[in-house]
Scaffold this motif. Structure first.
Motif, PDB file in Angstrom:
ATOM      1  N   ALA A  21       0.812  -1.374   0.092  1.00  0.00           N
ATOM      2  CA  ALA A  21       0.028  -0.021  -0.028  1.00  0.00           C
ATOM      3  C   ALA A  21       1.002   1.301  -0.053  1.00  0.00           C
ATOM      4  O   ALA A  21       0.603   2.281  -0.678  1.00  0.00           O
ATOM      5  CB  ALA A  21      -1.038   0.001   1.176  1.00  0.00           C
ATOM      6  N   GLU A  22       2.109   1.237   0.841  1.00  0.00           N
ATOM      7  CA  GLU A  22       3.043   2.307   0.846  1.00  0.00           C
ATOM      8  C   GLU A  22       3.474   2.780  -0.494  1.00  0.00           C
ATOM      9  O   GLU A  22       3.578   3.635  -1.012  1.00  0.00           O
ATOM     10  CB  GLU A  22       4.025   1.956   1.903  1.00  0.00           C
ATOM     11  N   GLY A  24       2.069   1.809  -3.276  1.00  0.00           N
ATOM     12  CA  GLY A  24       0.960   2.551  -4.284  1.00  0.00           C
ATOM     13  C   GLY A  24       0.910   4.073  -3.891  1.00  0.00           C
ATOM     14  O   GLY A  24       0.849   4.730  -4.593  1.00  0.00           O
ATOM     15  N   GLU A  25       0.651   4.325  -2.479  1.00  0.00           N
ATOM     16  CA  GLU A  25       0.818   5.567  -2.252  1.00  0.00           C
ATOM     17  C   GLU A  25       1.910   6.477  -2.661  1.00  0.00           C
ATOM     18  O   GLU A  25       1.613   7.643  -3.268  1.00  0.00           O
ATOM     19  CB  GLU A  25       0.608   5.797  -0.635  1.00  0.00           C
ATOM     20  N   ARG A  26       3.048   5.941  -2.453  1.00  0.00           N
ATOM     21  CA  ARG A  26       4.244   6.956  -2.843  1.00  0.00           C
ATOM     22  C   ARG A  26       4.136   7.310  -4.422  1.00  0.00           C
ATOM     23  O   ARG A  26       4.152   8.559  -4.636  1.00  0.00           O
ATOM     24  CB  ARG A  26       5.518   6.165  -2.640  1.00  0.00           C
ATOM     25  N   PRO A  36       5.039  11.070   0.479  1.00  0.00           N
ATOM     26  CA  PRO A  36       3.791  10.589   1.363  1.00  0.00           C
ATOM     27  C   PRO A  36       3.819  11.380   2.903  1.00  0.00           C
ATOM     28  O   PRO A  36       2.748  11.749   3.121  1.00  0.00           O
ATOM     29  CB  PRO A  36       4.407   9.188   1.657  1.00  0.00           C
ATOM     30  N   TRP A 112      -6.523   9.445  -4.492  1.00  0.00           N
ATOM     31  CA  TRP A 112      -5.169   8.500  -4.621  1.00  0.00           C
ATOM     32  C   TRP A 112      -5.871   7.097  -4.153  1.00  0.00           C
ATOM     33  O   TRP A 112      -6.908   6.882  -3.149  1.00  0.00           O
ATOM     34  CB  TRP A 112      -4.097   8.738  -4.176  1.00  0.00           C
ATOM     35  N   SER A 113      -5.278   6.183  -4.830  1.00  0.00           N
ATOM     36  CA  SER A 113      -5.658   4.701  -4.444  1.00  0.00           C
ATOM     37  C   SER A 113      -4.245   3.788  -4.286  1.00  0.00           C
ATOM     38  O   SER A 113      -3.365   3.915  -4.969  1.00  0.00           O
ATOM     39  CB  SER A 113      -6.706   4.048  -5.471  1.00  0.00           C
ATOM     40  N   SER A 114      -4.494   3.111  -3.038  1.00  0.00           N
ATOM     41  CA  SER A 114      -3.232   2.322  -2.958  1.00  0.00           C
ATOM     42  C   SER A 114      -3.441   0.943  -3.649  1.00  0.00           C
ATOM     43  O   SER A 114      -2.250   0.257  -3.633  1.00  0.00           O
ATOM     44  CB  SER A 114      -3.229   1.804  -1.233  1.00  0.00           C
ATOM     45  N   LEU A 116      -5.302  -1.169  -2.815  1.00  0.00           N
ATOM     46  CA  LEU A 116      -5.757  -2.263  -1.709  1.00  0.00           C
ATOM     47  C   LEU A 116      -7.393  -2.558  -1.952  1.00  0.00           C
ATOM     48  O   LEU A 116      -8.122  -3.611  -1.699  1.00  0.00           O
ATOM     49  CB  LEU A 116      -5.543  -2.192  -0.368  1.00  0.00           C
ATOM     50  N   GLU A 117      -7.905  -1.373  -2.364  1.00  0.00           N
ATOM     51  CA  GLU A 117      -9.333  -1.058  -2.461  1.00  0.00           C
ATOM     52  C   GLU A 117     -10.061  -2.425  -3.440  1.00  0.00           C
ATOM     53  O   GLU A 117     -10.742  -2.982  -3.196  1.00  0.00           O
ATOM     54  CB  GLU A 117      -9.788   0.314  -3.054  1.00  0.00           C
TER      55      GLU A 117
END
Ligand code: SF4
Length: 196
Positions: A21-22, A24-26, A36, A112-114, A116-117
């Motif tokens: 997830a991190e 994806g966020e980055r 982030p 934004w999407s990680s 995981l959704e």
């Protein structure tokens, strides 16, 4: 397999998910021109009740030292996205608030999407409910143990006294800060939220 071995396996899986997830966020926030940590600071300023949106609480939420939190915020102040305002009840402190440009930046980032959704959407309704409840329980234990600070609205907080002032424009009360709260204030995130 005994319970402790299962718990260790699940903890390892959660860590792998967090890393994914991190990443994806980055990627998402870097594309928007932020780190982030800066994205987390923008989120904090957008969602936190104004009287608790202090740099000190930002440091607690991010799990960093106060000086580090200030170092994260300063470039956002320089870019005109966050401003420091006088604290409404404590002249010794300041609070962080989004500027109009900051609100625009946050509105873009909020989408934004990680990644995981999409994985969570593959769960059935019952599975999703059970997963959400189990995660909430584990997170609450971490908060109680002082290993995690999670900002959340007043509902479900041990200090919340809903409807303590019936008929008032500020119908609720917080036993921790000893103040009446309006509906909108109680719905905003608070870093002092302590699960009941
Ligand atoms: S401590 Fe709890 S009840 Fe008080 S303002 Fe924060 S979340 Fe609401």
């Amino acid at each position: 397999m005994d319970r402790s071995a299962r718990a260790a396996g699940i903890a390892a899986a959660i860590l792998r998910l967090a890393r994914a997830a991190e990443a994806g966020e980055r990627a998402a926030v870097q594309a928007a021109g932020f780190t982030p940590a800066q994205a987390a600071a923008l989120r904090f300023a957008a969602k936190t009740r104004p009287d608790v949106a202090t740099p000190g609480h930002l440091a607690r939420v991010l799990g960093v030292r106060h000086a580090t939190a200030v170092g994260i915020v300063n470039p956002l102040v320089d870019r005109g996205l966050i401003e420091r305002r006088p604290h409404p009840f404590d002249r010794r402190q300041s609070v962080l608030a989004l500027t109009p440009a900051g609100r625009e930046a946050w509105a873009r980032l909020e989408r934004w999407s990680s990644g995981l959704e999409a994985a969570l959407e593959t769960l059935g309704p019952g599975e999703l409910d059970a997963f959400e409840a189990a995660i909430a329980k584990v997170v609450a234990e971490q908060v109680r143990a002082g290993r995690l600070v999670v900002s959340a609205p007043c509902a479900g907080c041990v200090h919340f006294r809903p409807g303590a002032h019936p008929g008032s424009g500020r119908p609720h009360d917080c036993a921790l800060i000893g103040r009446a709260l309006g509906e909108a204030e109680a719905a905003m995130e608070c870093p002092e939220h302590t699960p009941a």
